[in-house]
Design a protein around this motif. Structure first.
Motif, PDB file in Angstrom:
ATOM      1  N   SER A 176       1.578 105.846  64.504  1.00  0.00           N
ATOM      2  CA  SER A 176       2.757 105.739  65.356  1.00  0.00           C
ATOM      3  C   SER A 176       3.022 104.280  65.719  1.00  0.00           C
ATOM      4  CB  SER A 176       2.561 106.586  66.614  1.00  0.00           C
ATOM      5  OG  SER A 176       3.604 106.391  67.538  1.00  0.00           O
ATOM      6  N   ALA A 177       1.950 103.533  66.003  1.00  0.00           N
ATOM      7  CA  ALA A 177       2.105 102.114  66.315  1.00  0.00           C
ATOM      8  C   ALA A 177       2.574 101.329  65.093  1.00  0.00           C
ATOM      9  CB  ALA A 177       0.787 101.545  66.838  1.00  0.00           C
ATOM     10  N   VAL A 178       1.996 101.603  63.934  1.00  0.00           N
ATOM     11  CA  VAL A 178       2.437 100.939  62.700  1.00  0.00           C
ATOM     12  C   VAL A 178       3.925 101.201  62.468  1.00  0.00           C
ATOM     13  CG1 VAL A 178       2.190 100.900  60.186  1.00  0.00           C
ATOM     14  CG2 VAL A 178       0.150 100.982  61.634  1.00  0.00           C
ATOM     15  N   THR A 179       4.336 102.450  62.641  1.00  0.00           N
ATOM     16  CA  THR A 179       5.733 102.817  62.435  1.00  0.00           C
ATOM     17  C   THR A 179       6.633 102.092  63.423  1.00  0.00           C
ATOM     18  OG1 THR A 179       5.065 104.988  61.601  1.00  0.00           O
ATOM     19  CG2 THR A 179       7.320 104.780  62.401  1.00  0.00           C
ATOM     20  N   THR A 180       6.196 101.974  64.671  1.00  0.00           N
ATOM     21  CA  THR A 180       6.970 101.255  65.678  1.00  0.00           C
ATOM     22  C   THR A 180       7.143  99.792  65.304  1.00  0.00           C
ATOM     23  OG1 THR A 180       6.233 102.759  67.420  1.00  0.00           O
ATOM     24  CG2 THR A 180       7.026 100.586  68.118  1.00  0.00           C
ATOM     25  N   TYR A 181       6.071  99.153  64.845  1.00  0.00           N
ATOM     26  CA  TYR A 181       6.175  97.740  64.480  1.00  0.00           C
ATOM     27  C   TYR A 181       6.993  97.531  63.217  1.00  0.00           C
ATOM     28  CZ  TYR A 181       2.985  96.304  68.164  1.00  0.00           C
ATOM     29  OH  TYR A 181       2.425  96.046  69.388  1.00  0.00           O
ATOM     30  N   LEU A 182       7.006  98.503  62.316  1.00  0.00           N
ATOM     31  CA  LEU A 182       7.926  98.416  61.183  1.00  0.00           C
ATOM     32  C   LEU A 182       9.363  98.320  61.686  1.00  0.00           C
ATOM     33  CD1 LEU A 182       6.493 101.008  58.624  1.00  0.00           C
ATOM     34  CD2 LEU A 182       6.982  98.607  58.147  1.00  0.00           C
ATOM     35  N   ALA A 183       9.701  99.165  62.675  1.00  0.00           N
ATOM     36  CA  ALA A 183      11.057  99.160  63.211  1.00  0.00           C
ATOM     37  C   ALA A 183      11.357  97.892  63.992  1.00  0.00           C
ATOM     38  CB  ALA A 183      11.262 100.392  64.089  1.00  0.00           C
ATOM     39  N   SER A 222      -8.951 102.130  50.941  1.00  0.00           N
ATOM     40  CA  SER A 222      -8.242 100.874  51.219  1.00  0.00           C
ATOM     41  C   SER A 222      -9.200  99.853  51.801  1.00  0.00           C
ATOM     42  CB  SER A 222      -7.095 101.101  52.216  1.00  0.00           C
ATOM     43  OG  SER A 222      -5.967 101.678  51.605  1.00  0.00           O
ATOM     44  N   GLU A 223      -9.094  98.622  51.337  1.00  0.00           N
ATOM     45  CA  GLU A 223      -9.936  97.552  51.847  1.00  0.00           C
ATOM     46  C   GLU A 223      -9.414  97.037  53.188  1.00  0.00           C
ATOM     47  OE1 GLU A 223     -11.462  95.562  47.633  1.00  0.00           O
ATOM     48  OE2 GLU A 223      -9.776  94.646  48.707  1.00  0.00           O
ATOM     49  N   ARG A 224     -10.335  96.450  53.967  1.00  0.00           N
ATOM     50  CA  ARG A 224      -9.974  95.830  55.241  1.00  0.00           C
ATOM     51  C   ARG A 224     -10.330  94.349  55.168  1.00  0.00           C
ATOM     52  NH1 ARG A 224      -8.981  98.247  60.161  1.00  0.00           N
ATOM     53  NH2 ARG A 224      -9.040  96.873  61.999  1.00  0.00           N
ATOM     54  N   PRO A 225      -9.498  93.466  55.705  1.00  0.00           N
ATOM     55  CA  PRO A 225      -9.836  92.039  55.674  1.00  0.00           C
ATOM     56  C   PRO A 225     -11.146  91.763  56.405  1.00  0.00           C
ATOM     57  CG  PRO A 225      -7.546  92.366  56.319  1.00  0.00           C
ATOM     58  CD  PRO A 225      -8.189  93.713  56.317  1.00  0.00           C
ATOM     59  N   ASP A 226     -11.868  90.773  55.916  1.00  0.00           N
ATOM     60  CA  ASP A 226     -13.132  90.387  56.527  1.00  0.00           C
ATOM     61  C   ASP A 226     -12.868  89.380  57.640  1.00  0.00           C
ATOM     62  OD1 ASP A 226     -15.807  90.134  57.048  1.00  0.00           O
ATOM     63  OD2 ASP A 226     -16.197  88.734  55.393  1.00  0.00           O
ATOM     64  N   ARG A 227     -12.149  89.844  58.651  1.00  0.00           N
ATOM     65  CA  ARG A 227     -11.820  89.004  59.798  1.00  0.00           C
ATOM     66  C   ARG A 227     -11.446  89.915  60.962  1.00  0.00           C
ATOM     67  NH1 ARG A 227      -6.386  89.134  60.644  1.00  0.00           N
ATOM     68  NH2 ARG A 227      -5.008  89.580  58.880  1.00  0.00           N
ATOM     69  N   THR A 228     -11.308  89.337  62.129  1.00  0.00           N
ATOM     70  CA  THR A 228     -10.857  90.097  63.290  1.00  0.00           C
ATOM     71  C   THR A 228      -9.330  90.032  63.380  1.00  0.00           C
ATOM     72  OG1 THR A 228     -11.100  88.163  64.716  1.00  0.00           O
ATOM     73  CG2 THR A 228     -12.998  89.645  64.523  1.00  0.00           C
ATOM     74  N   GLY A 229      -8.784  90.811  64.296  1.00  0.00           N
ATOM     75  CA  GLY A 229      -7.345  90.767  64.537  1.00  0.00           C
ATOM     76  C   GLY A 229      -6.500  91.550  63.552  1.00  0.00           C
ATOM     77  N   VAL A 230      -7.109  92.530  62.874  1.00  0.00           N
ATOM     78  CA  VAL A 230      -6.356  93.341  61.898  1.00  0.00           C
ATOM     79  C   VAL A 230      -5.691  94.481  62.679  1.00  0.00           C
ATOM     80  CG1 VAL A 230      -6.492  94.663  59.761  1.00  0.00           C
ATOM     81  CG2 VAL A 230      -8.045  92.731  60.140  1.00  0.00           C
ATOM     82  N   ASN A 231      -4.556  94.178  63.283  1.00  0.00           N
ATOM     83  CA  ASN A 231      -3.916  95.136  64.177  1.00  0.00           C
ATOM     84  C   ASN A 231      -2.778  95.884  63.483  1.00  0.00           C
ATOM     85  OD1 ASN A 231      -1.581  93.377  64.336  1.00  0.00           O
ATOM     86  ND2 ASN A 231      -2.743  92.116  65.774  1.00  0.00           N
ATOM     87  N   THR A 232      -2.177  96.798  64.243  1.00  0.00           N
ATOM     88  CA  THR A 232      -1.146  97.658  63.645  1.00  0.00           C
ATOM     89  C   THR A 232       0.113  96.878  63.278  1.00  0.00           C
ATOM     90  OG1 THR A 232      -0.540  98.285  65.918  1.00  0.00           O
ATOM     91  CG2 THR A 232      -1.961  99.797  64.698  1.00  0.00           C
ATOM     92  N   ARG A 233       0.361  95.773  63.956  1.00  0.00           N
ATOM     93  CA  ARG A 233       1.517  94.950  63.578  1.00  0.00           C
ATOM     94  C   ARG A 233       1.286  94.304  62.213  1.00  0.00           C
ATOM     95  NH1 ARG A 233       5.035  92.333  68.165  1.00  0.00           N
ATOM     96  NH2 ARG A 233       7.019  92.589  67.068  1.00  0.00           N
TER      97      ARG A 233
END
Length: 395
Positions: free
Chosen positions: A193-200, A155-166
């Motif tokens: 777990s954080a990604v799942t929490t922010y989905l909810a 999986s690619e990652r954006p070329d920037r900062t701030g790519v958080n779980t939200r």
């Protein structure tokens, strides 16, 4: 420069979904073997084994096996036994496994791994969840989707900062919609777990329920909240001791991941030492890492990081999530939640107490698990699958 034209009506076409096959070029594998053979070993630590880091004797054994006996092509065939795809989400190529329920009536479920893991950790759950009856598990079957986090593996990652779980939660929501799942469940561990929490939190109308095998985010405990219980205070005291004694990796990865990345991206020995130490320390292995994980499994995880050159972008999750380690006073998950509390993660006395989770989540099921550690999907796949089926059956 050519630019894609937006069709009349202002809507771009939906990106295609392409089948994906794991295939590492032979020259990459040859270079890896050559680098391992040329490892420049540091002076041994005078401390007891593992006390100051990865044990030299064990690492020498693993690297010798990695260079001369590990069969990556066999692991490729195993991985390619699962249906894998890539599609573009928010301009990024996102890799995922999708396996549908054998009965054709599965509950959609997105599973999210963390660091220093990969989608491989969750593969043992696939047959158990897509065909639970065949494995003696009562409950519904699932359509399983296992994405690779941005900057991990394929999986690619954006070329920037701030790519958080939200942000990742938003990617996953779009992915699940593209796959035709308007309502779905979610499960995760670590950053997952954080990604799942922010989905909810951000898409409650689409979430049937969420299941966590650890709590990655701290609840809000500021003014207006109830006082900490004795169990919560004891847990936090342990957590602070662990941070002081064992979280040095997090300090460097949340401040200077790029500096560390130069070394780990260049040295197979360094990469293996860095990753294997965490798999040993965070699992329920009582100091014997291969009691929980086969050497082939561990080297599959390490080889994926090596061949895709993703150790550096994966470590950026720590710096990008520094401001997302604790939830705010407005963050309350009303989606039904289950937590499988595996006993031997990080701390001497296991996971936080239920009341810690209830500060944030609508906890419907709380399962203390007597064995198992941080990588539960591989360490204890059958109990985790049983809990998953039982929870969603109740919903």
């Amino acid at each position: 420069m050519c630019q894609e034209k937006t069709p009349k009506g202002g809507r771009r076409p939906t990106p295609s979904i392409e089948p994906f096959t794991v295939s590492v070029a032979e020259e990459v594998l040859g270079d890896l073997r050559d680098r391992i053979h040329r490892t420049r070993w540091p002076q041994r630590s005078p401390a007891p084994a593992w006390q100051q880091g990865t044990d030299a004797d064990y690492l020498r054994q693993v690297l010798a096996y990695w260079a001369d006996d590990f069969d990556w092509r066999a692991q490729e065939r195993r991985l390619n036994g699962f249906q894998q795809f890539r599609t573009e989400v928010d301009g990024l190529k996102i890799h995922y496994v999708q396996e549908k329920a054998v009965n054709g009536q599965g509950i959609p479920l997105v599973l999210t791994h963390g660091w220093p893991s990969s989608f491989v950790e969750y593969l043992p759950l696939v047959p158990l969840l897509t065909d639970p009856a065949a494995h003696g598990i009562d409950g519904p079957a699932f359509d399983v989707v296992i994405p690779s986090l941005p900057g991990y593996g394929f999986s690619e990652r954006p070329d920037r900062t701030g790519v958080n779980t939200r942000y990742v939660a938003g990617l996953w929501h779009e992915l699940m919609g593209r796959l035709g799942y308007g309502r779905y469940g979610a499960q995760g561990a670590d950053f997952g777990s954080a990604v799942t929490t922010y989905l909810a939190l951000d898409h409650p109308e689409s979430l049937i329920g969420i299941h966590l095998s650890n709590l990655d985010l701290h609840p809000h405990t500021g003014p207006g909240t109830r006082p900490l219980s004795a169990a919560e205070r004891a847990y936090l005291a342990q957590y602070r001791r662990w941070c002081s004694d064992d979280r040095g990796y997090g300090a460097i990865q949340s401040t200077r991941p790029q500096t560390l990345g130069y070394a780990l991206n260049d040295s197979p020995a360094g990469l293996a030492a860095w990753l294997l130490e965490k798999w040993r320390a965070w699992s329920d292995c009582e100091g014997d890492i291969e009691r929980c994980f086969s050497r082939d499994f561990l080297l599959t995880v390490v080889t994926l990081y090596w061949c895709t050159e993703t150790i550096t972008p994966s470590m950026r999750d720590y710096v990008d999530n520094r401001s997302h380690e604790s939830l705010g006073p407005e963050d309350r998950v009303d989606v039904p939640t289950a937590v499988s509390v595996f006993a031997n993660q990080f701390l001497d006395d296991g996971a936080p107490p239920r009341e810690w989770a209830e500060r944030t989540y609508d906890v419907r099921c709380w399962w203390p698990m007597p064995v198992g550690g941080h990588f539960a999907a591989t360490e204890q796949p059958v109990p985790l699958a049983r809990n998953t089926a039982a929870f969603f059956a109740g919903l």
